[in-house]
Scaffold this active site. Structure first.
Site, PDB file in Angstrom:
ATOM      1  N   ARG A  56      62.880  40.394  29.439  1.00 43.21           N
ATOM      2  CA  ARG A  56      61.533  40.732  29.453  1.00 43.21           C
ATOM      3  C   ARG A  56      60.856  40.265  30.729  1.00 43.21           C
ATOM      4  O   ARG A  56      59.895  40.888  31.302  1.00 43.21           O
ATOM      5  CB  ARG A  56      60.735  39.850  28.257  1.00 43.21           C
ATOM      6  CG  ARG A  56      61.166  40.597  26.993  1.00 43.21           C
ATOM      7  CD  ARG A  56      60.542  39.961  25.802  1.00 43.21           C
ATOM      8  NE  ARG A  56      59.053  39.925  25.925  1.00 43.21           N
ATOM      9  CZ  ARG A  56      58.334  39.056  25.222  1.00 43.21           C
ATOM     10  NH1 ARG A  56      58.741  38.108  24.525  1.00 43.21           N
ATOM     11  NH2 ARG A  56      56.996  39.479  25.228  1.00 43.21           N
ATOM     12  N   GLN A  86      47.408  36.620  24.474  1.00 44.91           N
ATOM     13  CA  GLN A  86      48.799  36.115  23.701  1.00 44.91           C
ATOM     14  C   GLN A  86      49.758  36.737  24.554  1.00 44.91           C
ATOM     15  O   GLN A  86      51.061  36.397  24.204  1.00 44.91           O
ATOM     16  CB  GLN A  86      48.609  36.693  22.413  1.00 44.91           C
ATOM     17  CG  GLN A  86      47.219  36.410  21.469  1.00 44.91           C
ATOM     18  CD  GLN A  86      47.443  37.238  20.207  1.00 44.91           C
ATOM     19  OE1 GLN A  86      48.021  37.062  19.254  1.00 44.91           O
ATOM     20  NE2 GLN A  86      46.634  38.376  20.210  1.00 44.91           N
ATOM     21  N   VAL A  88      52.684  37.127  27.656  1.00 44.51           N
ATOM     22  CA  VAL A  88      53.292  36.373  28.307  1.00 44.51           C
ATOM     23  C   VAL A  88      53.721  36.817  30.045  1.00 44.51           C
ATOM     24  O   VAL A  88      54.028  36.299  30.555  1.00 44.51           O
ATOM     25  CB  VAL A  88      54.485  35.638  27.734  1.00 44.51           C
ATOM     26  CG1 VAL A  88      54.069  34.861  26.506  1.00 44.51           C
ATOM     27  CG2 VAL A  88      55.497  36.968  27.081  1.00 44.51           C
ATOM     28  N   HIS A 104      50.412  31.694  24.021  1.00 40.48           N
ATOM     29  CA  HIS A 104      51.739  31.648  24.018  1.00 40.48           C
ATOM     30  C   HIS A 104      52.619  31.286  24.931  1.00 40.48           C
ATOM     31  O   HIS A 104      53.645  31.777  24.970  1.00 40.48           O
ATOM     32  CB  HIS A 104      52.045  33.097  23.161  1.00 40.48           C
ATOM     33  CG  HIS A 104      51.163  33.068  22.050  1.00 40.48           C
ATOM     34  ND1 HIS A 104      51.008  34.445  21.191  1.00 40.48           N
ATOM     35  CD2 HIS A 104      50.501  32.234  20.918  1.00 40.48           C
ATOM     36  CE1 HIS A 104      50.212  34.208  20.204  1.00 40.48           C
ATOM     37  NE2 HIS A 104      49.858  32.980  20.150  1.00 40.48           N
ATOM     38  N   GLY A 169      44.047  45.490  22.198  1.00 39.60           N
ATOM     39  CA  GLY A 169      45.360  45.318  22.075  1.00 39.60           C
ATOM     40  C   GLY A 169      46.157  44.369  21.275  1.00 39.60           C
ATOM     41  O   GLY A 169      47.225  43.985  21.614  1.00 39.60           O
ATOM     42  N   SER A 171      47.173  42.996  16.989  1.00 38.17           N
ATOM     43  CA  SER A 171      47.226  43.482  15.681  1.00 38.17           C
ATOM     44  C   SER A 171      46.460  42.207  14.795  1.00 38.17           C
ATOM     45  O   SER A 171      46.554  42.498  13.719  1.00 38.17           O
ATOM     46  CB  SER A 171      48.648  43.620  15.169  1.00 38.17           C
ATOM     47  OG  SER A 171      49.281  42.184  15.434  1.00 38.17           O
TER      48      SER A 171
HETATM   49  N1  APR Z   1      46.307  50.329  23.805  1.00 32.00           N
HETATM   50  C1  APR Z   1      45.638  49.473  23.224  1.00 32.00           C
HETATM   51  N2  APR Z   1      45.996  48.812  22.176  1.00 32.00           N
HETATM   52  C2  APR Z   1      47.583  49.400  21.682  1.00 32.00           C
HETATM   53  C3  APR Z   1      48.193  50.182  22.574  1.00 32.00           C
HETATM   54  C4  APR Z   1      47.470  50.691  23.753  1.00 32.00           C
HETATM   55  N3  APR Z   1      48.104  51.624  24.539  1.00 32.00           N
HETATM   56  N4  APR Z   1      49.464  50.504  21.961  1.00 32.00           N
HETATM   57  C5  APR Z   1      49.212  49.326  20.829  1.00 32.00           C
HETATM   58  N5  APR Z   1      48.165  49.041  20.743  1.00 32.00           N
HETATM   59  C6  APR Z   1      47.860  47.883  19.386  1.00 32.00           C
HETATM   60  C7  APR Z   1      48.427  48.173  18.403  1.00 32.00           C
HETATM   61  O1  APR Z   1      47.743  49.115  17.621  1.00 32.00           O
HETATM   62  C8  APR Z   1      48.311  46.772  17.702  1.00 32.00           C
HETATM   63  O2  APR Z   1      47.131  46.606  17.202  1.00 32.00           O
HETATM   64  O3  APR Z   1      48.160  46.662  20.165  1.00 32.00           O
HETATM   65  C9  APR Z   1      48.540  45.927  18.916  1.00 32.00           C
HETATM   66  C10 APR Z   1      49.934  45.262  19.149  1.00 32.00           C
HETATM   67  O4  APR Z   1      50.176  44.206  18.482  1.00 32.00           O
HETATM   68  P1  APR Z   1      51.344  43.526  18.351  1.00 32.00           P
HETATM   69  O5  APR Z   1      52.362  44.238  18.572  1.00 32.00           O
HETATM   70  O6  APR Z   1      51.431  42.544  16.974  1.00 32.00           O
HETATM   71  O7  APR Z   1      51.207  42.508  19.440  1.00 32.00           O
HETATM   72  P2  APR Z   1      50.331  41.231  19.581  1.00 32.00           P
HETATM   73  O8  APR Z   1      49.325  41.287  18.534  1.00 32.00           O
HETATM   74  O9  APR Z   1      49.932  40.816  20.770  1.00 32.00           O
HETATM   75  O10 APR Z   1      50.994  40.062  18.921  1.00 32.00           O
HETATM   76  C11 APR Z   1      50.667  38.884  18.738  1.00 32.00           C
HETATM   77  O11 APR Z   1      52.809  37.986  18.161  1.00 32.00           O
HETATM   78  O12 APR Z   1      55.059  38.056  18.162  1.00 32.00           O
HETATM   79  C12 APR Z   1      54.008  37.531  18.407  1.00 32.00           C
HETATM   80  O13 APR Z   1      53.722  35.930  20.056  1.00 32.00           O
HETATM   81  C13 APR Z   1      54.105  37.062  19.841  1.00 32.00           C
HETATM   82  O14 APR Z   1      51.767  37.292  21.420  1.00 32.00           O
HETATM   83  C14 APR Z   1      52.495  37.786  20.105  1.00 32.00           C
HETATM   84  C15 APR Z   1      51.803  37.695  19.020  1.00 32.00           C
END
Ligand code: APR
Length: 223
Positions: A56, A86, A88, A104, A169, A171
């Protein structure tokens, strides 16, 4: 100037080519969290953990900020902007954001697995069993599941004094980061940029159901 807090997640870096975690084909579909992102995984098979983060880090080194990252820098002309991420990767820093708080951790820092306060910058692979000054092994300076989010206090202080919150961006499934949204002062406007926003928000919220770059363009017209 009014204080604007940006709370970002993996989705803001998606258009820079970096995978998210929970989307289709996301990192947590390809790896089990308990295999690569917990202290137990580090004890059991450090080489697998190092490989996950070394890959990564290499990918993040190839990535460049997109116009959502730079849009947050543009807002620094009219707001006091603090980013709570969140993520890295270092795309907010590369874009020029002047205040970035990593909840994180960061791919570009390593720390001793004996004492996390012993840390150093890293831009190449962390080799297996490389030693930190305190005799511990260098590990990724990432907050793994089950570890304390040391930066949560400062992040909470920022959100509690926000005039505007922009969520891009994420979840909002991982706490305590996700809970920060609920500490915004009552009535402060919240903007959420996400093509697939996963939860309900209060009545002061404007949801921009677009990808980060298009959503940032729309947001800049609103602010
Ligand atoms: N633009 C904006 N949002 C987007 C895009 C995009 N092009 N593509 C995806 N998304 C959204 C998705 O709909 C989702 O709501 O980004 C979000 C990604 O969610 P996750 O994959 O869960 O990532 P994140 O919320 O950063 O995860 C939080 O979980 O695993 C741990 O430590 C890790 O920091 C991470 C934390």
């Amino acid at each position: 100037m009014k204080k604007l807090i940006g709370l970002t997640g993996a989705g803001i870096s998606a258009e820079s080519g970096l995978q998210t975690f929970r989307d289709h084909n996301g990192l947590w579909e390809q790896h089990r969290i308990e295999d690569v992102a917990t202290p137990e995984a580090w004890k059991r098979h450090p080489e697998r953990v190092l490989d996950f983060y070394n890959r990564r880090r290499r990918q993040a080194l190839e990535a460049r900020p997109n116009s959502a990252h730079t849009g947050l820098v543009t807002l620094e002309a009219t707001y006091k902007v603090h980013i709570i991420t969140q993520n890295v990767d270092n795309l907010h820093e590369q874009a020029g954001s002047t205040s970035v708080l990593h909840l994180h951790g960061s791919l570009f820092s390593k720390c001793s697995d004996r004492d996390r306060r012993i840390a150093a910058p890293v831009f190449e692979d962390i080799p297996l069993d490389s030693k930190a000054p305190d005799g511990g092994r260098w590990r990724p300076d990432i907050v793994w599941f089950g570890e304390a989010v040391e930066q949560y206090g400062p992040a909470l202080d920022l959100v509690k004094t926000a005039d505007v919150l922009v969520v891009i961006g994420t979840s909002l499934q991982v706490y305590p980061a996700a809970g920060l949204v609920d500490f915004v002062p009552y009535g402060a406007p919240i903007y959420v940029i996400d093509p697939d926003p996963g939860r309900q928000f209060n009545r002061f919220t404007t949801v921009i159901a677009q990808k980060a770059t298009a959503g940032m363009t729309a947001l800049l017209d609103m602010l």
